[in-house]
Design an enzyme around this catalytic site. Sequence first.
Site, PDB file in Angstrom:
ATOM      1  N   ASN A  60       0.804  -1.195   0.021  1.00 58.35           N
ATOM      2  CA  ASN A  60       0.039  -0.113  -0.027  1.00 58.35           C
ATOM      3  C   ASN A  60       0.946   1.325   0.017  1.00 58.35           C
ATOM      4  O   ASN A  60       1.184   1.901  -1.146  1.00 58.35           O
ATOM      5  CB  ASN A  60      -0.986  -0.019   1.190  1.00 58.35           C
ATOM      6  CG  ASN A  60      -2.004   1.001   1.043  1.00 58.35           C
ATOM      7  OD1 ASN A  60      -1.989   1.929   0.308  1.00 58.35           O
ATOM      8  ND2 ASN A  60      -3.178   0.798   1.750  1.00 58.35           N
ATOM      9  N   ASP A  61       1.386   1.758   1.127  1.00 61.58           N
ATOM     10  CA  ASP A  61       2.141   2.786   1.344  1.00 61.58           C
ATOM     11  C   ASP A  61       3.054   3.098   0.313  1.00 61.58           C
ATOM     12  O   ASP A  61       3.577   4.166  -0.161  1.00 61.58           O
ATOM     13  CB  ASP A  61       2.737   3.007   2.707  1.00 61.58           C
ATOM     14  CG  ASP A  61       1.642   3.266   3.864  1.00 61.58           C
ATOM     15  OD1 ASP A  61       0.398   3.424   3.273  1.00 61.58           O
ATOM     16  OD2 ASP A  61       1.959   2.958   4.862  1.00 61.58           O
ATOM     17  N   ILE A  62       3.989   1.734   0.016  1.00 60.22           N
ATOM     18  CA  ILE A  62       5.052   1.927  -0.891  1.00 60.22           C
ATOM     19  C   ILE A  62       4.771   2.099  -2.334  1.00 60.22           C
ATOM     20  O   ILE A  62       5.626   2.244  -3.064  1.00 60.22           O
ATOM     21  CB  ILE A  62       5.792   0.687  -0.728  1.00 60.22           C
ATOM     22  CG1 ILE A  62       4.999  -0.562  -1.437  1.00 60.22           C
ATOM     23  CG2 ILE A  62       6.338   0.369   0.503  1.00 60.22           C
ATOM     24  CD1 ILE A  62       5.769  -1.796  -1.245  1.00 60.22           C
ATOM     25  N   SER A  80       0.819   3.880   7.503  1.00 60.50           N
ATOM     26  CA  SER A  80       0.673   5.641   7.543  1.00 60.50           C
ATOM     27  C   SER A  80      -0.577   6.020   7.811  1.00 60.50           C
ATOM     28  O   SER A  80      -0.537   7.155   8.446  1.00 60.50           O
ATOM     29  CB  SER A  80       1.264   6.206   6.532  1.00 60.50           C
ATOM     30  OG  SER A  80       0.271   5.950   5.216  1.00 60.50           O
TER      31      SER A  80
END
Length: 442
Positions: A371-373, A412
């Site tokens: 997700n965040d990456i 995050s």
Amino acid sequence: MIEYKGLYIIYLISAIFFILAIKGLASPKTARRGNDFGIFGMALAVLATLLVLPTRNDLGILLAGGMAAALGTFMANKVKLTNLPQMIAFLNGVGGLSSVLIGMAQILRQMTYSLDAIIGVVIGCIAFSGSIVAFFKLQGVKINRFPLMNFLNAVLFLAVWVHFALYHKMQDAYLLLAATFLFGISITLPVGGADMPIVISVLNAFSGFAASGIGFSLSNVALIITGALVGASGTILAVVMTKAMNRSVIEVFFKAVKTSATNGAAGKVAHAGSVEDAAFLMQNANRVIIVPGYGMAAAGAQHALKSMASLLEDKYHVEVKFAIHPVAGRMPGHMNVLLAEAKVDYDKVFSLEEINPDFETADVAYVIGANDITNPLAKTDPSSPLYGMPILEVSKAKTVFFVKRSLGAGYSGVDNPLFFADNTLMLYGDAKTVTQEIISML
């Protein structure tokens, strides 16, 4: 028994093997050989040490060593790869604890404070208590930062070193030990799950420097060299991780992650895809890039991914690559370990810098549990906690499939606008189950 001069030569040979081990561990292709070098170097150092110890201790040492070896072997065979980060944190803590016990034994034997022993005890105690907290956090135990956390950290930090500067009585050593133990807990408690790769790297460096300090106290060349190698490599790894997260070590331990000013999901609709869509587009593609994240690890989907990739290559002649972000998963190299366990060819696994230019020519990006990456807000939204973090630019692929259980945010807490992009199709469900269904379609 061997002469001490001969012991130093053996220690030097061991140190050479440790250096070769670290060099080998720098690449997935040579990691197994590097691990073998490390095992041989450690066995050599342990054997040499046993040969110079007083004979009256041989039985106790051999029994303790045998029990520890048996326990370590049992743990290594039983641990699931998805739980490997927890095991790494635990064993790192044990390494720090060993430095504490040896350092305290040295202080009590000499009945005086020595700078090198105290440094080893202090750093080792922080590594131990911090690693144990990291273990529980990796297990999913959530503990939020409270308002006075940084104040408590500052008080404990000052207490440790003021105490060391002013007091040198033996009974004060135990107070010093308690303060450093609490300090290790207090600085690790507030750290979020997304920062765990950085925390593990820092604590690993601490355990190494602790061992090196104890080595100076004991005049043990093997401990000095080995501890310095572990400390230096852990420090370098922490720097790499902080750059990959666009965070400093100070921010990780002492600053709460900022929250995004906007809700990127408000009023937007994600396009749901199907396994039939994924199978059809991938079998007709020229290039497919697979992006694994922690969701792959949690579902144990690495073997299914390997099968899907092999099927696409062998039956449909599709070029398949794997893209690895430096902080994907819960520890440095987490995705590499899982893909290696599934026997994915090392030549097909690429780092962020290597793979990002290839997304523009990829027909499909298959993002599984990440997700965040991949969040484009890292490049576009200065108010986002992800801003400035290098990401895998999957949005440039013609079609992006996201395998997730829901549209939930990553570690995050930031929504990913890529879920709502025109070229994105969501595949809802367990990562392993969805991938196995695609294999059936293929």
